[in-house]
Design a protein around this motif. Sequence first.
Motif, PDB file in Angstrom:
ATOM      1  N   UNK A  47      -1.129   8.473   0.314  1.00 21.89           N
ATOM      2  CA  UNK A  47      -1.043   8.631  -1.136  1.00 21.89           C
ATOM      3  C   UNK A  47       0.401   8.844  -1.599  1.00 21.89           C
ATOM      4  N   UNK A  48       0.544   8.921  -2.928  1.00 21.70           N
ATOM      5  CA  UNK A  48       1.884   9.130  -3.499  1.00 21.70           C
ATOM      6  C   UNK A  48       1.817  10.178  -4.605  1.00 21.70           C
ATOM      7  N   UNK A  49       2.961  10.754  -4.910  1.00 22.89           N
ATOM      8  CA  UNK A  49       3.044  11.706  -6.017  1.00 22.89           C
ATOM      9  C   UNK A  49       4.303  11.395  -6.822  1.00 22.89           C
ATOM     10  N   UNK A  50       4.332  11.875  -8.048  1.00 18.74           N
ATOM     11  CA  UNK A  50       5.486  11.591  -8.911  1.00 18.74           C
ATOM     12  C   UNK A  50       6.581  12.624  -8.735  1.00 18.74           C
ATOM     13  N   UNK A  51       7.852  12.165  -8.880  1.00 16.18           N
ATOM     14  CA  UNK A  51       8.962  13.112  -9.054  1.00 16.18           C
ATOM     15  C   UNK A  51       9.534  12.839 -10.439  1.00 16.18           C
ATOM     16  N   UNK A  97       0.859  -1.185   0.000  1.00 14.74           N
ATOM     17  CA  UNK A  97       0.000   0.000   0.000  1.00 14.74           C
ATOM     18  C   UNK A  97       0.892   1.232   0.000  1.00 14.74           C
ATOM     19  N   UNK A  98       0.683   2.138  -0.940  1.00 14.87           N
ATOM     20  CA  UNK A  98       1.528   3.338  -1.091  1.00 14.87           C
ATOM     21  C   UNK A  98       3.006   2.954  -1.161  1.00 14.87           C
ATOM     22  N   UNK A  99       3.276   1.827  -1.835  1.00 14.50           N
ATOM     23  CA  UNK A  99       4.665   1.421  -2.051  1.00 14.50           C
ATOM     24  C   UNK A  99       5.312   0.699  -0.886  1.00 14.50           C
ATOM     25  N   UNK A 100       4.568   0.498   0.222  1.00 12.44           N
ATOM     26  CA  UNK A 100       5.151  -0.164   1.394  1.00 12.44           C
ATOM     27  C   UNK A 100       4.390  -1.458   1.690  1.00 12.44           C
ATOM     28  N   UNK A 101       5.124  -2.577   1.886  1.00  3.54           N
ATOM     29  CA  UNK A 101       4.490  -3.872   2.171  1.00  3.54           C
ATOM     30  C   UNK A 101       3.969  -3.914   3.607  1.00  3.54           C
ATOM     31  N   UNK A 150      12.950  12.460 -22.913  1.00  4.84           N
ATOM     32  CA  UNK A 150      12.882  11.279 -22.039  1.00  4.84           C
ATOM     33  C   UNK A 150      12.460  11.767 -20.654  1.00  4.84           C
ATOM     34  N   UNK A 151      11.395  11.187 -20.129  1.00  6.00           N
ATOM     35  CA  UNK A 151      10.892  11.568 -18.807  1.00  6.00           C
ATOM     36  C   UNK A 151      11.131  10.400 -17.845  1.00  6.00           C
ATOM     37  N   UNK A 152      12.039  10.603 -16.889  1.00  4.10           N
ATOM     38  CA  UNK A 152      12.257   9.563 -15.858  1.00  4.10           C
ATOM     39  C   UNK A 152      11.386   9.926 -14.668  1.00  4.10           C
ATOM     40  N   UNK A 153      10.831   8.927 -13.989  1.00  2.00           N
ATOM     41  CA  UNK A 153      10.011   9.265 -12.825  1.00  2.00           C
ATOM     42  C   UNK A 153      10.062   8.203 -11.741  1.00  2.00           C
ATOM     43  N   UNK A 154       9.696   8.617 -10.536  1.00  2.00           N
ATOM     44  CA  UNK A 154       9.537   7.736  -9.375  1.00  2.00           C
ATOM     45  C   UNK A 154       8.268   8.178  -8.663  1.00  2.00           C
ATOM     46  N   UNK A 155       7.772   7.312  -7.778  1.00  2.00           N
ATOM     47  CA  UNK A 155       6.672   7.711  -6.911  1.00  2.00           C
ATOM     48  C   UNK A 155       7.203   7.823  -5.488  1.00  2.00           C
ATOM     49  N   UNK A 156       6.880   8.922  -4.816  1.00  2.00           N
ATOM     50  CA  UNK A 156       7.263   9.047  -3.406  1.00  2.00           C
ATOM     51  C   UNK A 156       6.000   9.271  -2.589  1.00  2.00           C
ATOM     52  N   UNK A 157       6.056   8.901  -1.315  1.00  2.00           N
ATOM     53  CA  UNK A 157       4.871   9.041  -0.461  1.00  2.00           C
ATOM     54  C   UNK A 157       4.652  10.515  -0.124  1.00  2.00           C
ATOM     55  N   UNK A 158       3.375  10.905  -0.089  1.00  2.00           N
ATOM     56  CA  UNK A 158       3.058  12.297   0.249  1.00  2.00           C
ATOM     57  C   UNK A 158       2.576  12.363   1.692  1.00  2.00           C
ATOM     58  N   UNK A 159       2.812  13.504   2.323  1.00  2.00           N
ATOM     59  CA  UNK A 159       2.390  13.707   3.707  1.00  2.00           C
ATOM     60  C   UNK A 159       0.870  13.778   3.784  1.00  2.00           C
TER      61      UNK A 159
END
Length: 739
Positions: A676-680, A384-388, A613-622
């Motif tokens: 939730x998460x947002x992209x960087x 959930x939100x990238x965390x097991x 070229x668009x590189x991206x990651x998802x990080x958790x949002x506060x």
Amino acid sequence: MYSDSSQQQTLDQINAILAEHSSLMDAYQRLEPIILNLFGAQRMSIFQRRRQHQDLVARFKTGKETLEIKVPISPMSIAGYVALSQLPLIIDDPYNAEELREIHPRLRFADKFDKGSDFKTNNILCVPILNAGVLMGVMQIINKQSGSFNDADLETAKELAELLGAKFRYELGGTNNPFDLLIHRNAISDKALADITESSNDMRQIVQRLISEQRIAEQQIGNSLSIHYQVPFIAYQPDKYHLYEGESRLNLSYLKRNYVAVIADVRENPIVLMAEPNNAALLMEIESAMGIESYDIAVGLPNQILQYLGEGTGGGAPGEMSEILDEIGTSSEEKEEQIDELSDDAPAVVRLVSRVLHDAKRLNASDIHIDPEKNGPTRVRMRVDGVCRDMSQVPNSHHSAVIARIKIMSNLNIAEKRVPQDGKLAFKMNGQLVEVRVATIPTVAGEGVVMRILASGGAMPMDKMNMAPTNRTRLEEMIKKPHGILLVVGPTGSGKTTTLHAILGYLNTPEKKIWTAEDPVEITQAGLQQVQVSPKIGFTFANALRAFLRADPDIILIGEMRDKETAHAGIEASLTGHLVLSTLHTNSAPETITRLLDLGLDPVNFSDACVGILAQRLIRTLCGNCKEKYQATDTDLAFIKRQYGEDFLAELNIDEPLELYRAKGCDECGDTGYKGRTGVHELLGMTPELRSLVYKEASVSDMKAQAMDDGMRTLVQDAIFKVIQGDTDIAQVQIVGGE
């Protein structure tokens, strides 16, 4: 010793002092010498119960400073035990372990306060401060100077505790009866409440009548109970709380009968949820059966407590999960030999798999992991939100049955257990079809399964992608080009498909013909021609791409450039007048160029074809509900300057002092502080200078330096921009930077 009349005078004097002061803390300095004189004792402390915590706090003023001592409500201290049992106590020698053991097997004297000073505790009189049967705090009198504390002292202490209890209740804004707040808020009249409470002693019936006859909301009743019992109210929230999986010896029918559920939050902190949290005897029974030392106490409505225990939930509660597992656990063990084929359709197994899928969707999980263990139960985890997160356990004896059930749903071969298999299943939730990608993997402990829940529904609008304004402007310029190739890169689960569909949604107008080849088709959009590729039958991305070129497209989306053939076909399509969008599994934008050249692409063709070229990651949002502002420390500022680079720092327009946000934790986010998460993003644009470096097949570092001069900002820089914007915190930047 005081005579009765002088003792009464002293109690009257104490009452007068309490009446003069608005808070007990203010009155304490005047009260302390009078109370110590009353008992002929050396020291005293008044511990106040903290409403949102399962502990007591004593505050002392020394000059202008207020010092605090906190102790948990548990047998780990004398005051903690008195609060737990709600019984007064005289201890003749706190250092006598035998004396303490006779009172409670786990009772301890917290001697750290003695060790920290030259003071030694010789004897203790400790009484609970109660009001209307609810614990408000604890009063501790220490070191009677002539002899030991006696029964007369105990009676005096009880009278004094009654006076303090009334003051505490007033100070804490509490109420005398559980439903007083409802009367105060005009939700019910005195007479109507009296009629309901006098007709029954059963809390469940009373609450039911308040809801059905008086139309009072459950939340209102919960708040009233919370203020009365001085503990938090927890409603039935299956996405935030689940039954605590401890080594419990508690019987389900005992819990139901007493309206008690032991639940846990996402951090696995145990919470004893009770309909009547002032029942000290019941609480102590539960504590000894659970074998846990630290937990919180909360109040719940009887019906909602039963829902946690799996009763009357209309199918769909974590409690139901426990019941299914109970049912599985009690089914006969002798059938283990034929379990694969016979039990895979047993109702409990079918319901268990269905429950796992529904829970995952409700929690918005991206993946479900069913992991076998060699000699233990099978673990069910969800990301959930990238965390097991650990969700539940399935008995080892039924592992094969659960796997067989999933395989049947996915049309896989249940007899083949030696090789990995891939498939797909679908289930309905709230009338909506949810698709799941299934992969089975044989391990030494048995077959493991990973299920990826595919994004259902339409595309995310580009406005919601939370791109930095410069990146957004540059990306719009790139995708307006009539032909070329745009790549979105990043590891699995970094939101590449979501981004591509957001771009397609932006480009999707009646005058544009758009074809997509995906594996699988997750997001659907009206106006797009979407094709599911199937490598099993030879219908690959490269084949789909060639077929599209004969179908007169303007824009083509290719799910992934996973081989040389697809990459070549994509470049050719972009050079013949089409805008091609695709993805690749690489870590950064400059690295992608070298990866494609390593695949054997012609540097001249590629650099001419590539628009960006668009590189991206998802990080958790506060969590927006509880994130808290703080002033950035010197360490934070040094980190920001180092990671963003002194040369570019002016772009951030940092005001001194810089205010950032950090995770705190509340009910909304399950106390994690994140929701939730947002992209960087890292957006590389192809410029004449960069093209010439690609022709020469220059190093990644040279290409990165040129791209930065052209306006590219790295993933870490973009993450820092999101920190300053208040979307996330520095801890999440460190995760991106550590990759």
